[in-house]
Design a protein around this motif. Structure first.
Motif, mmCIF file in Angstrom:
data_model
loop_
_atom_site.group_PDB
_atom_site.id
_atom_site.type_symbol
_atom_site.label_atom_id
_atom_site.label_comp_id
_atom_site.label_asym_id
_atom_site.label_seq_id
_atom_site.Cartn_x
_atom_site.Cartn_y
_atom_site.Cartn_z
ATOM 1 N N ASP A 8 -23.202 -12.137 8.664
ATOM 2 C CA ASP A 8 -23.196 -11.324 7.439
ATOM 3 C C ASP A 8 -24.588 -10.835 7.062
ATOM 4 N N TYR A 9 -25.621 -11.528 7.539
ATOM 5 C CA TYR A 9 -26.998 -11.165 7.185
ATOM 6 C C TYR A 9 -27.668 -10.261 8.226
ATOM 7 N N THR A 16 -28.006 -6.925 9.516
ATOM 8 C CA THR A 16 -27.655 -5.572 9.075
ATOM 9 C C THR A 16 -28.033 -4.503 10.094
#
Length: 172
Positions: A7-8, A10
Motif C-alpha cells: 500500500d505504501y 506508489t
C-alpha cells in the motif's frame, strides 16, 4: 507484512519478487486463494523489468494462474471448490464469538451450541483480541434460507457478551 507494505509503494520498481508465500496456505481462511492471487498480481504489477516468484509448491495452480494472468480459470476453479465446501457465495457463514474467562462462561457457550443443534454448529477455539481464550461457533446457512427466523430470533436474543458476525471476512 507484505500486503501492508504494498500500500505504501506508489511508484513502479525495476524488479519485484515474491518468496515464501506458500506459508499462507496454512492459514485457515476460505479466501486464502484470493489473497495469494492478489499478493502475487500486485507485486508483479509493480515491476518494470522483471518479476520473480519462488514458491516451495510451484504446482499450486494459483501461481500458474497469477503468472499467466488467467483470472477467469482461477475464478472458475475457486467457485467450484467453494460450492463443494459450502463456502460463500453459496452459503452464509455466521460466526458467534465469546471470550471465555471461566468455567461458567464456557458452560454458557456449550449450552448455546446445544440450543442451536438444529443449525449444525461447529465450534473452535482461538485467541481473542486481548490475548484470552475465545470460543467461536460457526453456522452455515444456505443463502436461499437466510435469514432463518429460528436462528435470527436466537441471535438477536444473545447478551452483549457475544459477538455475532454474518458473512465474516475471516473465520479466525
Amino acid at each position: 507484512g507484505t500486503e501492508m507494505a504494498l500500500d505504501y509503494l506508489t511508484e513502479m520498481v525495476e524488479n519485484s519478487a515474491v518468496a515464501g508465500c506458500d506459508s499462507l496456505f496454512t492459514l485457515p481462511d476460505f479466501r486464502i486463494g484470493e489473497k495469494i492471487m492478489t499478493l502475487v498480481l500486485r507485486t508483479k504489477a509493480l515491476a518494470i523489468k522483471r518479476f520473480f516468484i519462488q514458491p516451495r509448491r510451484p504446482e499450486e495452480k494459483v501461481f500458474t494462474y497469477a503468472l499467466s494472468g488467467n483470472l477467469l480459470d482461477f475464478f472458475r476453479e475457486e467457485i467450484v471448490l467453494r460450492k463443494k465446501l459450502s463456502y460463500p457465495p453459496f452459503t452464509v457463514l455466521i460466526r458467534i464469538m465469546r471470550e471465555v474467562k471461566n468455567e461458567e462462561s464456557e458452560r454458557e457457550v456449550k449450552k448455546l451450541v446445544e440450543d442451536l443443534a438444529d443449525c449444525q454448529p461447529a465450534t473452535y477455539e482461538t485467541t481473542g483480541p486481548k490475548g484470552g481464550r475465545e470460543l467461536s461457533i460457526l453456522i452455515r446457512q444456505e443463502r436461499r434460507s437466510w435469514p432463518n427466523d429460528f436462528l435470527l430470533e436466537r441471535l438477536l436474543a444473545l447478551p452483549p457478551t457475544y459477538t455475532v458476525v454474518v458473512d465474516p471476512e475471516s473465520l479466525v
